[in-house]
Scaffold this active site. Sequence first.
Site, PDB file in Angstrom:
ATOM      1  N   SER A  29      27.625  -4.907  49.278  1.00 35.80           N
ATOM      2  CA  SER A  29      27.247  -3.952  50.319  1.00 35.80           C
ATOM      3  C   SER A  29      28.494  -3.262  50.845  1.00 35.80           C
ATOM      4  CB  SER A  29      26.479  -4.664  51.438  1.00 35.80           C
ATOM      5  OG  SER A  29      25.868  -3.730  52.298  1.00 35.80           O
ATOM      6  N   ASN A  30      28.435  -2.690  52.022  1.00 35.93           N
ATOM      7  CA  ASN A  30      29.592  -2.013  52.629  1.00 35.93           C
ATOM      8  C   ASN A  30      29.524  -2.158  54.146  1.00 35.93           C
ATOM      9  OD1 ASN A  30      28.070   0.290  53.789  1.00 35.93           O
ATOM     10  ND2 ASN A  30      27.635   0.702  51.629  1.00 35.93           N
ATOM     11  N   HIS A  31      30.514  -1.593  54.834  1.00 34.95           N
ATOM     12  CA  HIS A  31      30.668  -1.812  56.281  1.00 34.95           C
ATOM     13  C   HIS A  31      29.902  -0.823  57.155  1.00 34.95           C
ATOM     14  CE1 HIS A  31      33.539  -5.019  55.953  1.00 34.95           C
ATOM     15  NE2 HIS A  31      34.294  -4.309  55.130  1.00 34.95           N
ATOM     16  N   SER A  32      29.000  -0.033  56.579  1.00 32.89           N
ATOM     17  CA  SER A  32      28.268   0.935  57.403  1.00 32.89           C
ATOM     18  C   SER A  32      27.528   0.232  58.551  1.00 32.89           C
ATOM     19  CB  SER A  32      27.254   1.683  56.534  1.00 32.89           C
ATOM     20  OG  SER A  32      26.387   2.438  57.348  1.00 32.89           O
ATOM     21  N   ALA A  96      24.825   4.864  53.835  1.00 37.52           N
ATOM     22  CA  ALA A  96      25.933   4.574  52.919  1.00 37.52           C
ATOM     23  C   ALA A  96      25.366   3.724  51.791  1.00 37.52           C
ATOM     24  CB  ALA A  96      27.045   3.842  53.657  1.00 37.52           C
TER      25      ALA A  96
END
Length: 222
Positions: A29-32, A96
């Site tokens: 995943s990502n930090h959005s 994101a």
Amino acid sequence: APQQLLAGKKVTITAGPTREALDPVRYLSNHSSGKMGFAIAAAAARAGAEVTLIAGPVRLATPAGVKRVDVVSTDDMLAAAEQAADDCDLFIAAAAVVDFRPAVVAAQKIKKEDGNDSDVLQLVKNPDIVATIAARSDKRPFVVGFAAETEKVTEHAESKLTRKNLDMIVANDVSDPEGGFNSDRNAVIVIDRSGQHPLPAALKTELAAELIALIAARAFAK
Ligand code: C5P
């Protein structure tokens, strides 16, 4: 009272990250944080729109008057977006989205003892949600994308506007300490075929209201 710039309009917004399972206990995943997309959903609702907010896994309260659809994976977000876009005037892609997902989701926890090495992950490309909606010939809403860039911000954003067939793109310099993923503030440059409109650094909630006013003027000008 705020102007009802989007009265009678149906608006779909994607927000937050997506999440791709590797096995039962791990994901990519990502930090959005989802803050920008949620702020836009709140601003659109205040402007009188009927809002569907398609949210990846985030820890945020649903804005007043907004219909929220929670999703996890990119495929699930695409399916929810396709369904919402069938009856929609304006589609805003603030999510994101994870660009690649594991080719297979392992049924059991992947073990380093099982002879796995640095090549343990085989990835495949995820679908591009906003480009899929913008490629429609039938039931095509006005489509707005975001471009988070660290260099040549307007150049990269303009090429995305063209490549993804968007009507408008919101370019965001994520290397700027004043804005970006987890910040409460942001500064953007809005680009469409008529040119560039910079919106200076402000709280995401204030910026969202300015964005909605700009988008409403471009999308539904009488
Ligand atoms: O190509 P890039 O990921 O930078 O494009 C950003 C824009 O495209 C954002 O509006 C984002 O929500 C959207 N996007 C998408 N599906 C993807 C990748 C990006 O909708 N798979």
